[in-house]
Design an enzyme around this catalytic site. Sequence first.
Site, mmCIF file in Angstrom:
data_model
loop_
_atom_site.group_PDB
_atom_site.id
_atom_site.type_symbol
_atom_site.label_atom_id
_atom_site.label_comp_id
_atom_site.label_asym_id
_atom_site.label_seq_id
_atom_site.Cartn_x
_atom_site.Cartn_y
_atom_site.Cartn_z
ATOM 1 N N LYS A 56 0.834 -1.206 0.000
ATOM 2 C CA LYS A 56 0.000 0.000 0.000
ATOM 3 C C LYS A 56 0.871 1.260 0.000
ATOM 4 O O LYS A 56 0.572 2.233 -0.681
ATOM 5 C CB LYS A 56 -0.961 -0.039 1.194
ATOM 6 C CG LYS A 56 -2.064 -1.078 0.974
ATOM 7 C CD LYS A 56 -2.854 -1.438 2.221
ATOM 8 C CE LYS A 56 -3.800 -2.599 1.892
ATOM 9 N NZ LYS A 56 -4.525 -3.107 3.061
ATOM 10 N N GLN A 100 -5.280 -1.664 9.275
ATOM 11 C CA GLN A 100 -5.014 -2.977 8.665
ATOM 12 C C GLN A 100 -5.603 -4.088 9.528
ATOM 13 O O GLN A 100 -5.289 -4.195 10.713
ATOM 14 C CB GLN A 100 -3.489 -3.157 8.478
ATOM 15 C CG GLN A 100 -3.096 -4.437 7.784
ATOM 16 C CD GLN A 100 -3.571 -4.487 6.321
ATOM 17 O OE1 GLN A 100 -3.464 -3.512 5.586
ATOM 18 N NE2 GLN A 100 -4.115 -5.616 5.910
ATOM 19 N N ASP A 123 -11.352 2.253 3.310
ATOM 20 C CA ASP A 123 -11.743 0.894 2.919
ATOM 21 C C ASP A 123 -13.197 0.792 2.480
ATOM 22 O O ASP A 123 -13.598 -0.218 1.915
ATOM 23 C CB ASP A 123 -11.547 -0.050 4.116
ATOM 24 C CG ASP A 123 -10.149 -0.626 4.154
ATOM 25 O OD1 ASP A 123 -9.624 -0.947 3.076
ATOM 26 O OD2 ASP A 123 -9.593 -0.745 5.253
#
Length: 305
Positions: A56, A100, A123
């Site tokens: 990422k 995460q 997200d």
Amino acid sequence: MTHPPKILDGKKLSHAVARTLSKKITTVSSRVGRVPGLAVILVGENPASKTYVAAKHRFAKECGIQTFDANLPSTISENDLIEIIRRYNLDDNVDGILLQLPLPKPLDGARFTRMIAPEKDADGLHPLNQGLLLQGLPAPRPCTPLGVMTMLDLALCSVELSEEITLADIPAASLAGKKAVVIGRSQLVGKPMGFLLLERNATVTFAHSRTSDLPAVCRDADIVVAAVGVPKLVKKEWVRPGAIVLDVGINRTAEGKLVGDVDYDDVAPVASAITPVPGGVGPMTVAMLMSNTVDNFLRRNNEAV
Ligand code: NAD
């Protein structure tokens, strides 16, 4: 099928996303006076999570997104983690917050995801944003299904990926009249996937572990999305010749090889387009995290998305 299928290369397509975002950022950042910011919160030492976070970071750099890191010990207290999320929620330079998952036990990932400000959700998993998806209103969408939609657009257009292509060259396909089956009904992939297909006017069937005669349900579809977590579940006999097959699954075999939920070698000869694993949906999930961050940046600065 006699024609070879169109292989939907998620890696190449993700670079097209990066080029698109980078152009957008260059145009808007001069007006806004800063580039988009993504805060990446990693708790503990899970090796897979570390690999994902590293990917990422690399991708954010490629797009021109600034990252802010919080690498936290697995022993962090709930209160300290709440405080870190709160700080990023209030930081004007942060447009996307990525927590995460999974979090190390006993921390509850869903609970902390809910603490992220919905307008900074990278997200697209905040319950408010999932509700907005259901209502068809603008909001960050879950990254994996969003990536699958772009792969579907690629499948349905005549564009061949090259170093110059951006998303502007890949039109959003209308799915009116098309039948889509999504195998899997998770909050993360299956459910939002079905709603994104529905937004484009596909006729959508959700299939899952309690569906009877799954092969027949899949065989009826023009588009099959597999998000199950069962290695090589989908076989050639499940797929109508000429169907588009999108494989979300990431499974590791006993030999350590990565395979999808689709038996690629078996299915590819009958599909019109198919995603490989690895190198298919995975890279697009990362790309869509950046796309959500840039969209949040645009919305937060009253710029057109
Ligand atoms: P999940 O375990 O939360 O959900 C799996 C779904 O599959 C459930 O809804 C269940 O009903 C259904 N299912 C299970 N066994 C089945 C069977 N035999 N037949 C039909 N349906 C069945 O998983 P998830 O989070 O949705 O992830 C699914 C897969 O996608 C996993 O392999 C995961 O690693 C992968 N994944 C990949 C990405 C990516 O970026 N490529 C992102 C997220 C998840």
